[in-house]
Motif scaffolding. Structure first.
Motif, mmCIF file in Angstrom:
data_model
loop_
_atom_site.group_PDB
_atom_site.id
_atom_site.type_symbol
_atom_site.label_atom_id
_atom_site.label_comp_id
_atom_site.label_asym_id
_atom_site.label_seq_id
_atom_site.Cartn_x
_atom_site.Cartn_y
_atom_site.Cartn_z
ATOM 1 N N THR A 1 0.838 -1.179 0.000
ATOM 2 C CA THR A 1 0.000 0.000 0.000
ATOM 3 C C THR A 1 0.877 1.234 0.000
ATOM 4 O O THR A 1 2.092 1.149 0.134
ATOM 5 C CB THR A 1 -0.910 0.013 1.236
ATOM 6 O OG1 THR A 1 -0.089 0.135 2.385
ATOM 7 C CG2 THR A 1 -1.734 -1.240 1.335
ATOM 8 N N ASP B 1 -15.998 3.521 9.304
ATOM 9 C CA ASP B 1 -15.342 3.372 8.012
ATOM 10 C C ASP B 1 -14.046 4.177 8.036
ATOM 11 O O ASP B 1 -13.710 4.804 9.048
ATOM 12 C CB ASP B 1 -16.285 3.789 6.880
ATOM 13 C CG ASP B 1 -16.681 5.257 6.931
ATOM 14 O OD1 ASP B 1 -16.020 6.049 7.635
ATOM 15 O OD2 ASP B 1 -17.664 5.628 6.257
ATOM 16 N N PRO B 2 -13.265 4.183 6.963
ATOM 17 C CA PRO B 2 -11.982 4.901 7.000
ATOM 18 C C PRO B 2 -12.101 6.378 7.358
ATOM 19 O O PRO B 2 -11.258 6.908 8.098
ATOM 20 C CB PRO B 2 -11.440 4.700 5.586
ATOM 21 C CG PRO B 2 -11.991 3.377 5.165
ATOM 22 C CD PRO B 2 -13.372 3.352 5.741
ATOM 23 N N GLU C 1 -9.129 -2.088 0.111
ATOM 24 C CA GLU C 1 -9.390 -0.649 -0.006
ATOM 25 C C GLU C 1 -9.315 0.111 1.313
ATOM 26 O O GLU C 1 -8.874 1.265 1.351
ATOM 27 C CB GLU C 1 -10.780 -0.446 -0.628
ATOM 28 C CG GLU C 1 -10.890 -0.939 -2.065
ATOM 29 C CD GLU C 1 -12.309 -0.868 -2.604
ATOM 30 O OE1 GLU C 1 -13.220 -0.535 -1.806
ATOM 31 O OE2 GLU C 1 -12.496 -1.150 -3.785
ATOM 32 N N ALA C 2 -9.760 -0.482 2.412
ATOM 33 C CA ALA C 2 -9.990 0.298 3.632
ATOM 34 C C ALA C 2 -8.706 0.863 4.233
ATOM 35 O O ALA C 2 -8.675 2.021 4.671
ATOM 36 C CB ALA C 2 -10.722 -0.555 4.668
ATOM 37 N N ALA D 1 -7.368 3.770 2.145
ATOM 38 C CA ALA D 1 -8.336 4.866 2.226
ATOM 39 C C ALA D 1 -8.246 5.572 3.568
ATOM 40 O O ALA D 1 -8.399 6.801 3.657
ATOM 41 C CB ALA D 1 -9.747 4.328 2.001
ATOM 42 N N VAL E 1 -5.270 7.981 3.523
ATOM 43 C CA VAL E 1 -5.610 9.205 2.796
ATOM 44 C C VAL E 1 -6.484 10.111 3.658
ATOM 45 O O VAL E 1 -6.274 11.328 3.736
ATOM 46 C CB VAL E 1 -6.308 8.859 1.465
ATOM 47 C CG1 VAL E 1 -6.860 10.119 0.796
ATOM 48 C CG2 VAL E 1 -5.337 8.147 0.531
ATOM 49 N N ALA E 2 -7.482 9.524 4.325
ATOM 50 C CA ALA E 2 -8.393 10.318 5.159
ATOM 51 C C ALA E 2 -7.664 10.944 6.338
ATOM 52 O O ALA E 2 -7.958 12.080 6.732
ATOM 53 C CB ALA E 2 -9.548 9.440 5.641
#
Length: 285
Positions: A12, A216-217, A255-256, A259, A262-263
Protein backbone atom coordinates in the motif's frame (compact mmCIF):
# COMPACT_ATOMS: atom_id res chain seq x y z
CA UNK A 1 -11.97 -14.07 -4.99
CA UNK A 2 -13.25 -17.51 -4.18
CA UNK A 3 -14.48 -18.97 -0.94
CA UNK A 4 -11.10 -20.61 -0.40
CA UNK A 5 -7.74 -19.03 0.26
CA UNK A 6 -6.86 -15.77 -1.42
CA UNK A 7 -3.61 -13.98 -1.88
CA UNK A 8 -2.45 -11.57 0.77
CA UNK A 9 -2.86 -7.89 -0.02
CA UNK A 10 -0.16 -6.18 -2.01
CA UNK A 11 1.86 -3.16 -0.91
CA UNK A 12 0.00 0.00 0.00
CA UNK A 13 0.99 3.63 -0.23
CA UNK A 14 1.03 4.31 3.51
CA UNK A 15 3.80 6.23 5.22
CA UNK A 16 6.24 5.81 6.77
CA UNK A 17 8.00 2.84 5.15
CA UNK A 18 7.40 -0.53 6.67
CA UNK A 19 9.86 -2.57 8.66
CA UNK A 20 10.08 -6.28 7.95
CA UNK A 21 8.75 -8.34 10.88
CA UNK A 22 12.18 -9.82 11.63
CA UNK A 23 13.82 -6.37 11.81
CA UNK A 24 11.65 -4.95 14.60
CA UNK A 25 12.62 -6.17 18.09
CA UNK A 26 10.31 -6.96 20.95
CA UNK A 27 10.01 -3.94 23.24
CA UNK A 28 11.94 -4.29 26.47
CA UNK A 29 14.16 -2.27 28.73
CA UNK A 30 16.95 -2.24 26.13
CA UNK A 31 14.83 -1.68 23.02
CA UNK A 32 11.92 0.40 21.75
CA UNK A 33 9.28 1.34 24.30
CA UNK A 34 6.41 0.45 21.96
CA UNK A 35 6.24 -2.04 19.09
CA UNK A 36 3.04 -3.09 17.33
CA UNK A 37 2.63 -6.12 15.08
CA UNK A 38 -0.61 -6.57 13.14
CA UNK A 39 -1.69 -10.18 12.65
CA UNK A 40 -4.84 -9.44 10.65
CA UNK A 41 -8.42 -8.41 11.43
CA UNK A 42 -8.53 -6.98 15.00
CA UNK A 43 -5.54 -8.98 16.24
CA UNK A 44 -2.43 -7.02 17.12
CA UNK A 45 0.53 -7.70 19.37
CA UNK A 46 1.61 -4.80 21.56
CA UNK A 47 5.04 -4.90 23.15
CA UNK A 48 4.86 -2.06 25.65
CA UNK A 49 7.63 -1.43 28.17
CA UNK A 50 8.34 -5.10 28.76
CA UNK A 51 4.72 -6.32 28.61
CA UNK A 52 3.27 -8.21 25.65
CA UNK A 53 -0.48 -7.80 25.03
CA UNK A 54 -2.58 -9.39 22.29
CA UNK A 55 -5.84 -7.81 21.13
CA UNK A 56 -8.87 -9.88 20.07
CA UNK A 57 -6.79 -12.94 19.09
CA UNK A 58 -7.77 -14.64 15.84
CA UNK A 59 -4.86 -17.06 15.57
CA UNK A 60 -6.28 -19.91 13.50
CA UNK A 61 -7.25 -20.22 9.86
CA UNK A 62 -10.90 -19.29 10.19
CA UNK A 63 -13.49 -17.76 12.52
CA UNK A 64 -16.67 -19.78 12.30
CA UNK A 65 -18.01 -19.45 8.75
CA UNK A 66 -15.65 -16.59 7.95
CA UNK A 67 -12.49 -17.39 6.04
CA UNK A 68 -9.03 -15.88 6.44
CA UNK A 69 -7.02 -15.14 3.35
CA UNK A 70 -3.37 -15.99 3.56
CA UNK A 71 -1.88 -18.20 6.24
CA UNK A 72 -2.62 -18.19 9.94
CA UNK A 73 -0.32 -16.02 12.08
CA UNK A 74 3.14 -17.30 12.89
CA UNK A 75 3.16 -18.25 16.58
CA UNK A 76 6.59 -16.65 17.01
CA UNK A 77 4.93 -13.27 16.48
CA UNK A 78 2.47 -13.57 19.37
CA UNK A 79 3.99 -16.13 21.74
CA UNK A 80 4.04 -15.69 25.52
CA UNK A 81 1.71 -12.74 26.02
CA UNK A 82 1.27 -11.31 29.49
CA UNK A 83 -2.43 -10.62 28.86
CA UNK A 84 -5.13 -10.58 26.17
CA UNK A 85 -7.42 -7.61 25.55
CA UNK A 86 -10.85 -8.86 24.44
CA UNK A 87 -13.21 -6.13 23.25
CA UNK A 88 -16.39 -8.20 22.79
CA UNK A 89 -17.66 -11.70 22.13
CA UNK A 90 -18.55 -11.66 18.43
CA UNK A 91 -17.04 -14.73 16.77
CA UNK A 92 -14.52 -12.76 14.73
CA UNK A 93 -13.10 -11.30 17.97
CA UNK A 94 -13.65 -14.02 20.59
CA UNK A 95 -12.74 -17.28 18.83
CA UNK A 96 -12.51 -19.93 21.51
CA UNK A 97 -9.96 -22.05 19.67
CA UNK A 98 -7.62 -19.07 19.43
CA UNK A 99 -8.18 -18.13 23.05
CA UNK A 100 -7.19 -21.67 23.96
CA UNK A 101 -3.81 -21.10 22.33
CA UNK A 102 -3.02 -18.31 24.83
CA UNK A 103 -4.29 -20.33 27.78
CA UNK A 104 -1.63 -19.09 30.21
CA UNK A 105 -2.56 -15.43 29.78
CA UNK A 106 -5.44 -13.65 31.56
CA UNK A 107 -8.11 -12.47 29.10
CA UNK A 108 -9.24 -8.98 30.09
CA UNK A 109 -12.77 -7.85 29.29
CA UNK A 110 -15.92 -6.49 30.88
CA UNK A 111 -17.53 -8.32 33.79
CA UNK A 112 -20.27 -10.12 31.82
CA UNK A 113 -17.82 -11.21 29.14
CA UNK A 114 -15.31 -12.42 31.73
CA UNK A 115 -17.96 -14.58 33.41
CA UNK A 116 -18.88 -16.13 30.04
CA UNK A 117 -15.22 -16.80 29.28
CA UNK A 118 -14.64 -18.52 32.60
CA UNK A 119 -17.70 -20.70 32.00
CA UNK A 120 -16.05 -21.79 28.74
CA UNK A 121 -12.66 -22.66 30.17
CA UNK A 122 -10.90 -19.35 29.50
CA UNK A 123 -9.19 -17.29 32.21
CA UNK A 124 -11.49 -14.30 31.95
CA UNK A 125 -10.59 -11.33 34.15
CA UNK A 126 -13.00 -8.43 34.63
CA UNK A 127 -11.52 -4.94 34.42
CA UNK A 128 -13.41 -1.70 34.86
CA UNK A 129 -13.79 1.75 33.37
CA UNK A 130 -12.93 3.62 36.59
CA UNK A 131 -9.61 2.09 37.58
CA UNK A 132 -6.40 0.75 36.04
CA UNK A 133 -5.45 -2.94 36.04
CA UNK A 134 -1.74 -3.63 36.43
CA UNK A 135 -0.26 -6.29 34.13
CA UNK A 136 1.46 -8.72 36.54
CA UNK A 137 5.21 -8.30 36.78
CA UNK A 138 5.25 -5.04 34.80
CA UNK A 139 4.50 -1.35 35.19
CA UNK A 140 1.96 -1.45 32.34
CA UNK A 141 -1.68 -0.62 33.13
CA UNK A 142 -4.94 -1.31 31.30
CA UNK A 143 -8.30 0.42 31.56
CA UNK A 144 -11.65 -0.40 29.96
CA UNK A 145 -13.52 2.10 27.76
CA UNK A 146 -17.10 2.24 26.48
CA UNK A 147 -17.91 1.22 22.91
CA UNK A 148 -20.99 1.79 20.75
CA UNK A 149 -21.52 -1.61 19.13
CA UNK A 150 -24.99 -3.05 19.68
CA UNK A 151 -26.44 -3.39 16.18
CA UNK A 152 -26.02 -7.16 15.86
CA UNK A 153 -26.87 -8.69 19.27
CA UNK A 154 -26.14 -12.38 19.74
CA UNK A 155 -28.70 -14.60 21.50
CA UNK A 156 -26.11 -16.99 22.99
CA UNK A 157 -23.31 -14.72 24.24
CA UNK A 158 -23.22 -11.51 26.28
CA UNK A 159 -23.29 -8.44 24.06
CA UNK A 160 -21.18 -6.04 26.12
CA UNK A 161 -18.58 -4.23 23.99
CA UNK A 162 -15.58 -2.22 25.17
CA UNK A 163 -12.36 -0.57 24.13
CA UNK A 164 -9.08 -0.26 26.02
CA UNK A 165 -6.44 2.23 27.07
CA UNK A 166 -2.95 0.89 27.75
CA UNK A 167 -0.17 2.93 29.32
CA UNK A 168 3.37 2.13 30.34
CA UNK A 169 6.91 3.30 29.76
CA UNK A 170 5.63 6.79 29.07
CA UNK A 171 3.50 5.53 26.16
CA UNK A 172 -0.28 5.35 25.69
CA UNK A 173 -2.14 3.01 23.31
CA UNK A 174 -5.82 3.19 22.38
CA UNK A 175 -7.60 0.07 21.12
CA UNK A 176 -11.26 1.06 20.65
CA UNK A 177 -12.56 -2.37 19.61
CA UNK A 178 -15.56 -2.30 17.30
CA UNK A 179 -17.41 0.94 17.87
CA UNK A 180 -19.08 3.90 16.27
CA UNK A 181 -17.47 7.29 16.91
CA UNK A 182 -18.81 9.01 20.06
CA UNK A 183 -18.16 12.46 21.59
CA UNK A 184 -16.40 11.25 24.74
CA UNK A 185 -13.47 10.00 22.66
CA UNK A 186 -12.10 13.53 22.99
CA UNK A 187 -11.65 12.87 26.73
CA UNK A 188 -9.29 9.91 26.30
CA UNK A 189 -5.98 11.81 26.66
CA UNK A 190 -7.20 13.17 29.99
CA UNK A 191 -8.20 9.67 31.14
CA UNK A 192 -4.83 8.29 30.05
CA UNK A 193 -2.85 11.10 31.63
CA UNK A 194 -1.10 11.88 28.37
CA UNK A 195 -1.31 11.96 24.59
CA UNK A 196 -2.39 8.90 22.61
CA UNK A 197 0.85 7.63 21.05
CA UNK A 198 -0.76 4.79 19.08
CA UNK A 199 -4.34 4.15 17.96
CA UNK A 200 -5.28 0.68 16.69
CA UNK A 201 -8.39 1.87 14.92
CA UNK A 202 -10.91 -0.37 13.08
CA UNK A 203 -11.62 0.81 9.54
CA UNK A 204 -13.59 -1.97 7.82
CA UNK A 205 -15.08 -5.42 8.26
CA UNK A 206 -15.49 -8.77 6.57
CA UNK A 207 -17.72 -7.41 3.81
CA UNK A 208 -17.84 -4.29 1.64
CA UNK A 209 -20.73 -2.83 3.66
CA UNK A 210 -20.55 -2.01 7.36
CA UNK A 211 -23.39 -2.41 9.81
CA UNK A 212 -23.99 0.09 12.58
CA UNK A 213 -21.52 0.22 15.42
CA UNK A 214 -18.48 0.40 13.14
CA UNK A 215 -16.25 3.10 11.67
CA UNK A 216 -15.34 3.37 8.01
CA UNK A 217 -11.98 4.90 7.00
CA UNK A 218 -13.27 8.47 7.16
CA UNK A 219 -14.99 8.05 10.54
CA UNK A 220 -11.88 6.34 11.89
CA UNK A 221 -9.75 9.28 10.74
CA UNK A 222 -12.12 11.68 12.48
CA UNK A 223 -11.82 9.60 15.64
CA UNK A 224 -8.02 9.86 15.47
CA UNK A 225 -8.37 13.63 15.15
CA UNK A 226 -10.72 13.74 18.13
CA UNK A 227 -8.31 11.87 20.40
CA UNK A 228 -5.19 13.59 19.03
CA UNK A 229 -3.53 10.28 18.14
CA UNK A 230 0.12 10.65 17.10
CA UNK A 231 0.31 7.38 15.15
CA UNK A 232 -2.54 5.22 13.87
CA UNK A 233 -2.54 1.67 12.53
CA UNK A 234 -5.75 0.58 10.79
CA UNK A 235 -7.11 -2.82 11.82
CA UNK A 236 -10.28 -4.85 11.17
CA UNK A 237 -9.87 -4.90 7.39
CA UNK A 238 -8.42 -6.99 4.59
CA UNK A 239 -8.38 -10.31 6.43
CA UNK A 240 -11.72 -12.11 6.76
CA UNK A 241 -14.35 -12.77 4.12
CA UNK A 242 -17.56 -14.76 3.87
CA UNK A 243 -17.79 -17.85 1.63
CA UNK A 244 -19.76 -15.77 -0.92
CA UNK A 245 -16.86 -13.35 -1.44
CA UNK A 246 -16.47 -14.45 -5.06
CA UNK A 247 -19.77 -12.70 -5.76
CA UNK A 248 -18.65 -9.39 -4.22
CA UNK A 249 -16.86 -6.48 -5.92
CA UNK A 250 -13.25 -7.41 -6.74
CA UNK A 251 -10.59 -5.68 -4.68
CA UNK A 252 -12.86 -4.59 -1.84
CA UNK A 253 -10.65 -6.26 0.77
CA UNK A 254 -7.68 -4.04 -0.11
CA UNK A 255 -9.39 -0.65 -0.01
CA UNK A 256 -9.99 0.30 3.63
CA UNK A 257 -6.40 0.56 4.89
CA UNK A 258 -5.08 2.86 2.14
CA UNK A 259 -8.34 4.87 2.23
CA UNK A 260 -7.81 5.42 5.94
CA UNK A 261 -4.28 6.71 5.35
CA UNK A 262 -5.61 9.21 2.80
CA UNK A 263 -8.39 10.32 5.16
CA UNK A 264 -5.97 10.78 8.06
CA UNK A 265 -3.73 13.06 6.02
CA UNK A 266 -6.76 15.19 5.23
CA UNK A 267 -8.70 15.11 8.52
CA UNK A 268 -6.00 14.45 11.15
CA UNK A 269 -2.82 15.92 9.66
CA UNK A 270 -0.88 15.66 12.94
CA UNK A 271 -1.42 11.90 13.02
CA UNK A 272 0.96 9.51 11.24
CA UNK A 273 -0.90 6.66 9.45
CA UNK A 274 0.99 3.36 9.27
CA UNK A 275 -0.66 0.71 7.11
CA UNK A 276 0.74 -2.75 7.86
CA UNK A 277 0.29 -6.07 6.13
CA UNK A 278 -0.51 -9.09 8.31
CA UNK A 279 2.62 -10.12 10.18
CA UNK A 280 4.40 -6.79 9.80
CA UNK A 281 5.63 -4.85 12.81
CA UNK A 282 6.37 -1.20 13.50
CA UNK A 283 8.37 0.46 16.26
CA UNK A 284 6.44 3.58 17.24
CA UNK A 285 8.83 6.55 17.38
Amino acid sequence: MTSGDAEAPGPTAAEPGRAAPSSVPRADAAGPALVVRWLGHATAVLDVAGARLVTDPLLRRHAGLLRRRGTQPDARGWADPHAVLLSHLHHDHAELGSLGLVHDAPVLSGAANARWLRAHGVEGVAVGERSWWRVPGTAVEVRLLPAVHAHRPMPHRPNAAHGFLVRGGGRVVWFPGDTARYPAMADLPALAGGAIDLALVPVGGWGPRLSGGHMDPVEAARACAAVGARTAVPVHWGTLHAPVSGQLPPGWMDEAGPAFAVAVRRLAPRCRPVVLRPGEAYAVP
